[in-house]
Design a protein around this motif. Structure first.
Motif, short mmCIF file in Angstrom:
data_model
loop_
_atom_site.label_atom_id
_atom_site.label_comp_id
_atom_site.label_asym_id
_atom_site.label_seq_id
_atom_site.Cartn_x
_atom_site.Cartn_y
_atom_site.Cartn_z
N GLY A 1 0.82 -1.19 0.00
CA GLY A 1 0.00 0.00 0.00
C GLY A 1 0.86 1.25 0.00
O GLY A 1 2.04 1.21 0.38
N ALA B 1 -8.07 1.52 0.31
CA ALA B 1 -7.64 2.82 -0.22
C ALA B 1 -8.56 3.95 0.21
O ALA B 1 -8.09 5.07 0.49
CB ALA B 1 -7.56 2.75 -1.75
N ALA C 1 -4.20 7.16 -2.69
CA ALA C 1 -3.90 5.96 -1.90
C ALA C 1 -4.18 4.72 -2.73
O ALA C 1 -5.15 4.67 -3.49
CB ALA C 1 -4.73 5.94 -0.62
N ILE C 2 -3.31 3.72 -2.59
CA ILE C 2 -3.50 2.41 -3.21
C ILE C 2 -3.29 1.35 -2.14
O ILE C 2 -2.34 1.45 -1.34
CB ILE C 2 -2.53 2.19 -4.39
CG1 ILE C 2 -2.74 3.24 -5.49
CG2 ILE C 2 -2.68 0.79 -4.97
CD1 ILE C 2 -1.83 3.07 -6.70
N ASP C 3 -4.15 0.35 -2.11
CA ASP C 3 -4.00 -0.70 -1.12
C ASP C 3 -3.49 -2.00 -1.76
O ASP C 3 -3.25 -2.06 -2.97
CB ASP C 3 -5.32 -0.94 -0.36
CG ASP C 3 -6.47 -1.36 -1.27
OD1 ASP C 3 -6.22 -2.07 -2.26
OD2 ASP C 3 -7.62 -0.96 -0.99
#
Length: 585
Positions: free
Chosen positions: A53, A77, A405-407
């Protein structure tokens, strides 16, 4: 089109993960380290890589670390983006961003392989039937004029930020609602040190902050003096309000106790906003505006009534039509810089009546038409001939924030949020710690085109970039020069093969300065970063802006996270001229 919002605490909380605690007391070492870093401005983009993430921000690196904690404790995210955004507002004292500001969201859901958009931008006031007479204005060409001219409650609009946080969390969030507020409440209660840059917020607004008793009590010291570098600002009233929203849901602000106080405060300054305006507010969920940009690239962004997505796609189409890429990079080739300046100048048409724009272009000037290659061809011909306004001067001798945001599942959340006013706004109303800006003070013409109570188009540019059908980049932009910055950032990645940090660190041009008397434009660039022969070779007047002046010098901010679709590796980059940060794990 579907409308939704969080009216009260979600019913599904019982199913959320147990044992989640986002309070900085759980990550105190990093909290202190990132808080100290808040006082230092960057000279190059922050970079972070990881696989599980990542979060990046344009301002306030501590907020990004709060969002990363949401990811580490099982959030997705959206949890990370909302946690970050809530913390950002507390860390800026609600000056450039506000809990009663605006938000736009573009979200990629990896499970369904779908992109969703949410509009939580301004609503106009139901009782405002003469918007052309709303007082005030902002003059970006004057050091004094940027702070506004007239105090009036009529300059307030209905902001959807907090309603947007609730709606995004309700639809996609995974963590308990109250936990995403924990870092922001901690910051408000414990306080944060004022940096040298933030000291300038107070020095420019000291008289305005002293006008109303509640604002004075909230943002000035007990002796009535302004906060200065090294002072610690605590916001107990804000902490109490955030606890109320965390406990009671967003209805606390949109129809509840806070709404009643806000409407009363705005009306006391001559405004027309009522509790009914706040209660009627809801976010807009919609399909993304999508465009194929060639070579396998596809962009997904916010559709109308947002205006920035249309302008962003229009600019990319114009770049192709103008043959800009054939000239080389605008940092090295005067012809490319000249064309890039002309392409981004076309955004001035957003500020003229649509019927006038249509007559100038010689065809429809609707959002649907503006994103087509055919429109780009007509518009570029007009630009080359010369627009009847906003032309470049001849050479002379010698606010808001972003979160991406990226998870670990590949979900991507990109948001832009803003108070859409200059540092609290001239009216500087504060209600229980929450700031209310004056965004109507410079948007009278746009408001007059709409029915009262309608959604006002915003210029935010937020999106997700796909390559050959795979999501590879989430981005968001802010600042007065956001259109110029997004245009350059996307071209750097798509056509010049840059990583996100290289795209950010490559010298950029800002929003031009307009002479209020003649309307002529002077383009602006960061000082000492462009070769002089490139600047002189455009044949246009220019000005070099140095970091301490960039915020009010037309600077745009663009942050992004790349994701390798084959390996899952993430590369996040933050802005390169302030206290931003990129974090990953």
């Amino acid at each position: 089109m579907r409308r939704a919002g969080l009216a009260a605490i979600p019913l599904f909380l019982a199913g959320c993960q147990a044992g989640v605690h986002l309070s900085p007391e759980r990550w105190s070492d990093d909290y202190e380290r990132f808080m100290e870093a808040q006082l230092v401005d960057r000279t190059e983009a922050g970079v972070a890589t990881g696989e599980n993430g990542a979060v990046t921000v344009a301002y306030n690196g501590l907020a990004a670390r709060a969002g990363l904690e949401a990811l580490k404790q099982g959030g997705n995210a959206v949890d990370a983006a909302m946690t970050t955004a809530l913390t950002q507002v507390a860390l800026t004292a609600g000056a450039p961003i506000s809990y009663f500001g605006i938000m736009s969201l573009v979200y990629y859901d990896a499970k369904t392989d779908q992109v969703y958009t949410m509009n939580a931008e301004w609503n106009t006031v139901l009782g405002e039937d003469d918007p052309a007479s709303i007082p005030g204005g902002v003059n970006l060409s004057s050091p004094q004029g940027i702070y506004g001219t007239v105090v009036s409650g009529r300059t307030a609009l209905v902001g959807g930020f907090m309603k947007g946080v609730g709606a995004a969390h309700e639809r996609f969030g995974r963590l308990p609602w109250e936990e995403i507020f924990a870092p922001a409440i901690h910051v408000a209660e414990r306080g944060f040190p004022i940096s040298k840059k933030m000291e300038g917020y107070w020095s420019g607004r000291a008289a305005d902050l002293a006008r109303l008793p509640e604002t004075k009590a909230t943002f000035l010291k007990e002796d009535g003096s302004a906060y200065t570098e090294g002072d610690v600002l605590r916001q107990p009233a804000l902490a109490a309000t955030l606890r109320a929203v965390a406990g009671q849901g967003t209805d606390y602000m949109y129809g509840g106790p806070w709404a009643e106080k806000a409407a009363a405060a705005i009306q006391a300054d001559g405004g027309l906003m009522t509790v009914e305006d706040l209660a009627a507010y809801d976010v807009i969920w919609d399909e993304p505006l999508t465009a194929d940009l060639g070579d396998g690239w596809q962009i997904h962004t916010n559709p109308p009534p947002n205006g920035g997505g249309v302008a962003m796609i229009e600019a990319q189409r114009l770049a192709a039509t103008a043959g800009l890429l054939e000239e080389g990079h605008w940092t090295e080739a005067p012809g490319a810089l000249r064309k890039a300046l002309d392409v981004t100048r076309a955004s001035l048409l957003d500020f003229v009546p649509p019927e006038l724009a249509a007559s100038l272009v010689g065809g429809e000037f609707t959002p649907a038409m503006r994103v087509t290659p055919e429109h780009a061809e007509r518009l570029w011909n007009v630009i080359e001939t010369g627009l009847p306004f906003g032309n470049w001067a001849e050479p002379r001798p010698g606010h808001s924030d972003d979160v991406v945001a990226i998870d670990s599942d590949g979900n991507i959340a990109a948001i832009t949020h803003s108070i859409n006013a200059v540092l609290w706004g001239k009216t500087a109303i504060v209600v229980d710690g929450i700031t209310i800006g004056d965004p109507a003070s410079f948007q009278q013409t746009q408001i007059a085109r709409l029915a009262p109570g309608s959604r006002l188009p915003a210029p935010t540019q937020t999106g997700i970039l796909f390559r050959d059908g795979e999501p590879v980049l989430g981005f968001a932009s802010m600042g007065s020069g956001l259109h110029q910055r997004t245009f350059q950032g996307l071209l750097n990645v798509m056509h010049f093969g840059m990583t996100v940090d290289e795209a950010i660190d490559t010298p950029d041009f800002f929003m031009p300065n307009a002479d209020p008397a003649t309307g002529q434009l002077t383009f602006r660039v960061p000082g000492g970063q462009f070769p002089r022969e490139v600047l002189d070779g455009t044949g246009y007047a220019y000005e070099e802006i140095y970091p301490e002046e960039a915020r009010f010098g037309g600077e745009g901010l663009w942050v992004a996270i790349q994701r390798d679709p084959e390996t899952g590796e993430l590369r996040a980059a933050s802005h390169n001229r302030n206290n931003s940060a990129a974090v990953a794990w």
